[in-house]
Motif scaffolding. Sequence first.
Motif, PDB file in Angstrom:
ATOM      1  N   SER A   1       0.838  -1.293  -0.081  1.00  0.00           N
ATOM      2  CA  SER A   1       0.030  -0.087  -0.003  1.00  0.00           C
ATOM      3  C   SER A   1       0.738   1.287  -0.087  1.00  0.00           C
ATOM      4  CB  SER A   1      -0.931  -0.014   1.067  1.00  0.00           C
ATOM      5  OG  SER A   1      -0.181   0.247   2.208  1.00  0.00           O
ATOM      6  N   ILE A   2       0.152   2.270  -0.170  1.00  0.00           N
ATOM      7  CA  ILE A   2       1.023   3.648  -0.345  1.00  0.00           C
ATOM      8  C   ILE A   2      -0.041   4.547   0.412  1.00  0.00           C
ATOM      9  CG2 ILE A   2       2.208   3.455  -2.387  1.00  0.00           C
ATOM     10  CD1 ILE A   2       0.220   4.858  -3.979  1.00  0.00           C
ATOM     11  N   LYS A   3       0.234   5.693   1.035  1.00  0.00           N
ATOM     12  CA  LYS A   3      -0.492   6.659   1.915  1.00  0.00           C
ATOM     13  C   LYS A   3      -0.647   8.025   0.985  1.00  0.00           C
ATOM     14  CE  LYS A   3      -1.478   8.161   6.444  1.00  0.00           C
ATOM     15  NZ  LYS A   3      -1.081   8.260   7.778  1.00  0.00           N
ATOM     16  N   VAL A   4      -1.832   8.155   0.543  1.00  0.00           N
ATOM     17  CA  VAL A   4      -2.374   9.292  -0.292  1.00  0.00           C
ATOM     18  C   VAL A   4      -3.216  10.025   0.452  1.00  0.00           C
ATOM     19  CG1 VAL A   4      -3.188  10.001  -2.413  1.00  0.00           C
ATOM     20  CG2 VAL A   4      -1.593   7.892  -2.394  1.00  0.00           C
ATOM     21  N   GLY A   5      -2.932  11.358   1.010  1.00  0.00           N
ATOM     22  CA  GLY A   5      -3.778  12.256   1.487  1.00  0.00           C
ATOM     23  C   GLY A   5      -4.709  11.781   2.788  1.00  0.00           C
ATOM     24  N   GLY A   6      -3.920  11.083   3.668  1.00  0.00           N
ATOM     25  CA  GLY A   6      -4.258  10.442   4.757  1.00  0.00           C
ATOM     26  C   GLY A   6      -5.085   8.860   4.735  1.00  0.00           C
ATOM     27  N   GLN A   7      -5.056   8.467   3.599  1.00  0.00           N
ATOM     28  CA  GLN A   7      -5.741   7.238   3.211  1.00  0.00           C
ATOM     29  C   GLN A   7      -4.875   6.224   2.561  1.00  0.00           C
ATOM     30  OE1 GLN A   7      -8.969   7.467   0.364  1.00  0.00           O
ATOM     31  NE2 GLN A   7     -10.050   8.803   1.480  1.00  0.00           N
ATOM     32  N   TYR A   8      -4.876   5.098   2.996  1.00  0.00           N
ATOM     33  CA  TYR A   8      -4.027   3.772   2.279  1.00  0.00           C
ATOM     34  C   TYR A   8      -4.539   3.379   1.364  1.00  0.00           C
ATOM     35  CZ  TYR A   8      -1.046   3.625   6.510  1.00  0.00           C
ATOM     36  OH  TYR A   8      -0.067   4.201   7.250  1.00  0.00           O
ATOM     37  N   ARG A   9      -3.971   3.298   0.004  1.00  0.00           N
ATOM     38  CA  ARG A   9      -4.188   2.686  -1.080  1.00  0.00           C
ATOM     39  C   ARG A   9      -3.516   1.514  -1.643  1.00  0.00           C
ATOM     40  NH1 ARG A   9      -9.316   4.390  -2.422  1.00  0.00           N
ATOM     41  NH2 ARG A   9      -8.683   4.274  -4.731  1.00  0.00           N
ATOM     42  N   VAL A  10      -4.198   0.762  -2.089  1.00  0.00           N
ATOM     43  CA  VAL A  10      -3.414  -0.290  -2.520  1.00  0.00           C
ATOM     44  C   VAL A  10      -3.203  -0.150  -4.299  1.00  0.00           C
ATOM     45  CG1 VAL A  10      -3.414  -2.891  -2.972  1.00  0.00           C
ATOM     46  CG2 VAL A  10      -4.406  -1.885  -0.986  1.00  0.00           C
ATOM     47  N   PRO A  11      -1.812  -0.133  -4.730  1.00  0.00           N
ATOM     48  CA  PRO A  11      -1.727  -0.163  -6.224  1.00  0.00           C
ATOM     49  C   PRO A  11      -2.141  -1.234  -6.837  1.00  0.00           C
ATOM     50  CG  PRO A  11       0.412   0.338  -4.843  1.00  0.00           C
ATOM     51  CD  PRO A  11      -0.748  -0.085  -3.904  1.00  0.00           C
ATOM     52  N   THR A  12      -2.980  -1.041  -7.952  1.00  0.00           N
ATOM     53  CA  THR A  12      -3.456  -2.490  -8.581  1.00  0.00           C
ATOM     54  C   THR A  12      -2.738  -3.289  -9.467  1.00  0.00           C
ATOM     55  OG1 THR A  12      -4.665  -0.857 -10.345  1.00  0.00           O
ATOM     56  CG2 THR A  12      -5.975  -1.394  -8.568  1.00  0.00           C
ATOM     57  N   ALA A  13      -1.484  -2.595  -9.832  1.00  0.00           N
ATOM     58  CA  ALA A  13      -0.681  -3.409 -10.550  1.00  0.00           C
ATOM     59  C   ALA A  13      -0.113  -4.355  -9.634  1.00  0.00           C
ATOM     60  CB  ALA A  13       0.457  -2.760 -11.222  1.00  0.00           C
ATOM     61  N   LYS A  14       0.165  -4.150  -8.292  1.00  0.00           N
ATOM     62  CA  LYS A  14       0.682  -5.232  -7.225  1.00  0.00           C
ATOM     63  C   LYS A  14      -0.445  -6.217  -7.102  1.00  0.00           C
ATOM     64  CE  LYS A  14       4.993  -3.779  -6.598  1.00  0.00           C
ATOM     65  NZ  LYS A  14       6.192  -4.419  -6.619  1.00  0.00           N
ATOM     66  N   LEU A  15      -1.606  -5.722  -6.921  1.00  0.00           N
ATOM     67  CA  LEU A  15      -2.632  -6.466  -6.663  1.00  0.00           C
ATOM     68  C   LEU A  15      -3.112  -7.480  -7.784  1.00  0.00           C
ATOM     69  CD1 LEU A  15      -4.778  -6.960  -4.649  1.00  0.00           C
ATOM     70  CD2 LEU A  15      -6.279  -5.335  -5.416  1.00  0.00           C
ATOM     71  N   ARG A  16      -2.945  -6.957  -8.830  1.00  0.00           N
ATOM     72  CA  ARG A  16      -3.141  -7.971 -10.305  1.00  0.00           C
ATOM     73  C   ARG A  16      -1.969  -8.922 -10.250  1.00  0.00           C
ATOM     74  NH1 ARG A  16      -4.372  -2.841 -12.785  1.00  0.00           N
ATOM     75  NH2 ARG A  16      -2.574  -2.786 -13.683  1.00  0.00           N
ATOM     76  N   GLU A  17      -0.764  -8.628  -9.931  1.00  0.00           N
ATOM     77  CA  GLU A  17       0.403  -9.531  -9.987  1.00  0.00           C
ATOM     78  C   GLU A  17      -0.026 -10.600  -8.677  1.00  0.00           C
ATOM     79  OE1 GLU A  17       5.084  -9.407  -8.673  1.00  0.00           O
ATOM     80  OE2 GLU A  17       4.190  -7.449  -9.517  1.00  0.00           O
TER      81      GLU A  17
END
Length: 70
Positions: A41-57
């Motif tokens: 995950s990465i933190k963007v604007g106080g939220q954790y987001r999961v990069p979909t490229a990694k999730l697809r992998e």
Amino acid sequence: MGNDIIQVLTQPTVDVVLAGRVLGIGKNAAYKAREAGEIPSIKVGGQYRVPTAKLREMLGLPLRPEVNAA
């Protein structure tokens, strides 16, 4: 869940809960897996987001969605 997969295939990031759903785990387990580094995950604007490229992998899906020219 079909809409979840479409988001994984078309969006650059998704929230932790949606990532957990496509991985077949619940909300609490998804947040624990994110904290443990098992869901990237990465933190963007106080939220954790999961990069979909990694999730697809992780899911064995194509890294880049196919674009069909009409």
